[in-house]
Design an enzyme around this catalytic site. Sequence first.
Site, PDB file in Angstrom:
ATOM      1  N   GLY A  69     -12.864   0.659  -5.054  1.00  0.00           N
ATOM      2  CA  GLY A  69     -12.571   1.377  -6.660  1.00  0.00           C
ATOM      3  C   GLY A  69     -11.470   2.463  -6.601  1.00  0.00           C
ATOM      4  N   SER A  70     -11.652   3.282  -5.630  1.00  0.00           N
ATOM      5  CA  SER A  70     -10.413   4.419  -5.610  1.00  0.00           C
ATOM      6  C   SER A  70      -9.131   3.866  -5.463  1.00  0.00           C
ATOM      7  CB  SER A  70     -10.927   5.665  -4.336  1.00  0.00           C
ATOM      8  OG  SER A  70     -11.947   5.952  -4.616  1.00  0.00           O
ATOM      9  N   ASN A 150     -21.130   7.648 -13.190  1.00  0.00           N
ATOM     10  CA  ASN A 150     -21.447   7.443 -11.874  1.00  0.00           C
ATOM     11  C   ASN A 150     -22.883   8.335 -11.519  1.00  0.00           C
ATOM     12  OD1 ASN A 150     -19.348   9.037 -11.895  1.00  0.00           O
ATOM     13  ND2 ASN A 150     -19.836   9.529  -9.789  1.00  0.00           N
ATOM     14  N   GLN A 178     -19.341   1.477 -11.642  1.00  0.00           N
ATOM     15  CA  GLN A 178     -20.715   1.479 -11.905  1.00  0.00           C
ATOM     16  C   GLN A 178     -21.291   0.490 -12.688  1.00  0.00           C
ATOM     17  OE1 GLN A 178     -22.931   3.402 -10.358  1.00  0.00           O
ATOM     18  NE2 GLN A 178     -21.529   4.474  -9.279  1.00  0.00           N
ATOM     19  N   SER A 198     -15.704  -2.122  -7.426  1.00  0.00           N
ATOM     20  CA  SER A 198     -15.818  -1.948  -6.079  1.00  0.00           C
ATOM     21  C   SER A 198     -17.109  -2.828  -5.533  1.00  0.00           C
ATOM     22  CB  SER A 198     -16.144  -0.426  -5.867  1.00  0.00           C
ATOM     23  OG  SER A 198     -16.543  -0.236  -4.507  1.00  0.00           O
ATOM     24  N   HIS A 200     -19.262  -2.834  -3.169  1.00  0.00           N
ATOM     25  CA  HIS A 200     -20.382  -2.210  -2.487  1.00  0.00           C
ATOM     26  C   HIS A 200     -21.549  -1.739  -3.374  1.00  0.00           C
ATOM     27  CE1 HIS A 200     -20.108   2.133  -2.128  1.00  0.00           C
ATOM     28  NE2 HIS A 200     -18.670   1.858  -2.718  1.00  0.00           N
ATOM     29  N   THR A 236      -2.478  -7.239   5.426  1.00  0.00           N
ATOM     30  CA  THR A 236      -2.996  -8.642   5.552  1.00  0.00           C
ATOM     31  C   THR A 236      -4.521  -8.460   4.717  1.00  0.00           C
ATOM     32  OG1 THR A 236      -2.007  -8.875   7.558  1.00  0.00           O
ATOM     33  CG2 THR A 236      -4.112 -10.194   7.121  1.00  0.00           C
ATOM     34  N   CYS A 323     -24.491  22.731  -3.455  1.00  0.00           N
ATOM     35  CA  CYS A 323     -24.739  22.791  -1.926  1.00  0.00           C
ATOM     36  C   CYS A 323     -24.773  21.072  -1.527  1.00  0.00           C
ATOM     37  CB  CYS A 323     -26.212  23.247  -1.691  1.00  0.00           C
ATOM     38  SG  CYS A 323     -26.219  24.968  -1.422  1.00  0.00           S
TER      39      CYS A 323
END
Lengths: 396, 144
Positions: A69-70, A150, A178, A198, A200, A236, A323
Amino acid sequence: MIYADNASTTKMSKTAINAMLPYFDNIYGNPSSLYAFGQEAKEALEDCRQRAAACLNCEPREITFTSGGSEADNQAIVSAAKAGAKKGKKHIITTAFEHHAVLHTLKALEKDGFEVTYLDVHSNGIVTPQQVSDAIREDTCLVTIMFANNEIGTIQPIKEIGAVCREKKVLFHTDAVQAAGHIKVDVKEQNIDMLSISAHKFHGPKGTGLLYARKGIVLSNIIHGGAQERSKRAGTENIAGIAGMTAALEEACASIDENYNKMLPLRERLIDGLSKIEYSELNGDRESRLPGNVNFCFEGIEGESLLLLLDDKGICASSGSACTSGSLDPSHVLLAIGRPHEVAHGSLRLTINEEFTEEDIDYIIEAVTDVVTYLRNMSPFWRDLVNGVRPHVFAK
Amino acid sequence: MALYSEKVMDHFRNPRNVGVIENADGVGEVGNPVCGDIMKIYLKIDNDIVTDVKFETFGCGSAIASSSMATELIKGKPVSEVLQLTNKAVVEALDGLPAHKLHCSVLAEEAIKKALKDYYDKNGIEYDKNLFPDCDSCAHCCDQ
């Protein structure tokens, strides 16, 4: 273990795994090779292109396979920007809560003299077609707005935004990472010029994605080299990955309604259960929302400690706290919908899939309720809220 | 490779000395909700000895573990020794912290110092002001 982080990545389906296997040993030829063994791989590649195109309702030649996707987001945006710049159009419209693959690409373009308008996504996490219409200028070369967010799962009025862009003759790209395989994506019906997905995110393999670009749109290379993908993406081809993605996409698209109907009541049960925790609130619109996404903020606690304790209880989840993001600021998505910093730090994203049961949901509700209570009991911030020293953000 | 050492996870999962001391001799609070971490330390001091210590923390795993470990390190110690506590000692006792989490140990040191300063102020005890950093201007926190 309860894996409730399906927006992060998904388990591969057996169908997708099996679709990949032949390309590791039996059909390992290079699609660019002249001999029949290589051409066998080439045929497989083109077969995948055709099937993936059918899922999105576009032409096979409108699909460029990418590493994910990126890469697809980068290529779509850079292509539109380069084409725009040639005509002196250096204005791009987006939203404040896009994925970083979009936002950081736009930041790079800003350094090259492009001007970017970041549309407000309101407290419900939804941008309106009117906002897009109002923001389009003579020099606008691209509108890029995600299909579904997302973090908070809110679904944007893509078809209507697309119609506005068509009318004003501005290219429209959507990051559908998404959305694809989870809700209906139809590039023709939804007036989409460019779209990124994407594998995955819908039970396909990692490292594989695609960019749809409507016929007539000239793509610029991001990866230079050989003549693969009509010379628009060198390297490839990842045939195994592409085969896995195609199988996963077909499988997911064929079960969208079934999966949606399975997940929706579970999502609602989870939202209802977590809403019972005092001083908490759902992030993002409840209706126009991906069927698997639940995202809450809890006052008085910090997200990372919440995730660690949920991990101890066998629950995998994510948070938009600073965090966990590795920066000083909490999630830009939560800030974009107007959550104050102190509340955004206490966020939790749970993303379920079609295999969840009511028992899983009830276990999550109980675990989150326990952990939030435990952390609040040792939080001086919570004590201040309870004692009225600091004001509450949410209603009880 | 886990994010945190076993020591950190132990102190995070089973934090020592959590709670409040009513009528504490010294109380110190550092951090703020905007940054996502607040530590509050309560000290009971008898004859210059820290006889009891409790903490409350709003923050991430390493913030909770750092405060827990810091209270362990100072409990039963003379005030003069407590004043010498550094964030480095807390980090070492925890078998290390990830680089971007080191500020949690700094917070623990500062919270304890602030509680000691409170004790001195309440009791009119003279002290060297240089020993106490100005928490309001410390560098770890984000801009508000």
